[in-house]
Design an enzyme around this catalytic site. Sequence first.
Site, short mmCIF file in Angstrom:
data_model
loop_
_atom_site.label_atom_id
_atom_site.label_comp_id
_atom_site.label_asym_id
_atom_site.label_seq_id
_atom_site.Cartn_x
_atom_site.Cartn_y
_atom_site.Cartn_z
N ALA A 1 38.98 -5.16 19.64
CA ALA A 1 40.44 -5.11 19.74
C ALA A 1 40.90 -5.04 21.18
O ALA A 1 41.80 -5.78 21.61
CB ALA A 1 40.97 -3.91 18.95
N VAL B 1 33.62 0.46 15.41
CA VAL B 1 33.18 -0.48 16.43
C VAL B 1 34.26 -1.48 16.79
O VAL B 1 34.26 -2.06 17.89
CB VAL B 1 31.90 -1.20 15.95
CG1 VAL B 1 32.23 -2.14 14.78
CG2 VAL B 1 31.22 -1.98 17.07
N LYS B 2 35.23 -1.69 15.90
CA LYS B 2 36.25 -2.70 16.12
C LYS B 2 37.19 -2.36 17.27
O LYS B 2 37.92 -3.23 17.75
CB LYS B 2 37.05 -2.92 14.83
CG LYS B 2 36.24 -3.50 13.69
CD LYS B 2 35.71 -4.89 14.01
CE LYS B 2 35.05 -5.53 12.80
NZ LYS B 2 34.61 -6.91 13.08
N ASP B 3 37.18 -1.12 17.73
CA ASP B 3 37.97 -0.77 18.91
C ASP B 3 37.57 -1.63 20.10
O ASP B 3 38.40 -2.01 20.93
CB ASP B 3 37.78 0.70 19.27
CG ASP B 3 38.47 1.65 18.31
OD1 ASP B 3 39.06 1.17 17.32
OD2 ASP B 3 38.41 2.87 18.55
#
Length: 446
Positions: A44, A39-41
């Site tokens: 970012a 999910v951090k894409d």
Amino acid sequence: MSVLDAIGETPLIPLTRVTAGIAAAVHLKAEFLNPGGSVKDRAALAMVRAAEESGELKPGGVIVEGTSGNTGIGLTIIAAQRGYRAVVVVPDKSSAEKLAILRAYGAEVIVTTGGVTRDDPRHVSQVAARLAAETPGGWLANQYDNPANPGAHYATTGPEIWRQTGGRVTHFVAGVGTGGTISGTGAYLREAGPVTIVGADPENSVYGGGDGSPYYVESIGHYVHPDTLEDVWPQSYHREVVDRIERVGDRESIEMTRRLAREEGLLVGASAGTAVVVALRVARELGPDGLVVVLAPDSGRAYLSKYFDDGWLRRTGFPAPPVPGPLVGDGPVTAPVLVPAAARVRDLTGATGVALLVLPRQGGLSPSPGDVVGSVPVDAVAGAAPDTPLAELAQPPLPTVGAGEAAAEAIGRTSADAGWLAVLTDGRIAGVVPRGALLTPGGTAR
């Protein structure tokens, strides 16, 4: 088009087997299908775009971040695609797979000491901030306090869930790490309709009222060192958005993580296991009109050497398929003598065996290995002045072995110089055992 266009629009997958007997529907938001595996894409990409627009990140610049791994992977993918350098600082508890992935995408990886106070110069955030300041063209992403983090989920994750469920979602469940995912997604869903937002948290994390001691689930929760002067929570976490928080122990999280792989065909990380445990708790309270959406933050491929490795489970004292004995736990395991890290020789009066110097915590849990700062064989203090600090006489913390580990394996991977071993059950020190007690009279493992 580029790889960045593949970020987001992840599917909802109905859970069908772990939900047996539950009337409400539980759908899993498959964030592990983002290009970087988490999910951090989303955060970012949003943070980089905001920094480019503001001029903080200039062409040819250097992206710097402190992370448990996932945000760093997303930032490194973006750096590779847009021509930036990436410097990623990670704590030493991050999985080997995450470090390998970061390096594969071209990141410069700095591994630093975990389990220290936030103001310690070795802390992940301190190292990252220093490197960003010292590096020409350096830009610190600062996911914990960057408004683009929750903003990404308000703009994308929340609307996707609302659209994918046709507005029928009644509850949203997600873990709380930086807080960006649950804050941004939750804020959108609460505005869209009467949706209850539920946080999933490790049992020891302070978000849900735990003691702040170390835990084994990566990329979730909030650890606090006992010497912390001020516990600063991330600005990305908007507490007012979350209706309630449910706590989950490491064992239950890991067991659910393995069940999801073997019963649902979903290879996810243990933070997803934590969230699914909570989602099932919530769903059991609901009738057939309930629709719980639970977010799975990352892929289990980043944890194959941990939660999915039977040997790792045995070494850390978690349930695993049995092995031929004798086992460490079959022997004369005794309760450890626990004393504060600031204790003195007089505090061992009447004690026998070995004492563990532990950081002070509130609560009745057995100590985590991460809170043990030294060990002192009681017979080693004989003759020392009563006021002598035990820290001056302390040896390193004891090697750890799992209660369900084969005695032969425990002997094979611990030093012959170790007089005592700390025995772990569910990742915490449940007892101590003389290493020699695991040997037969002939000197081989019993």
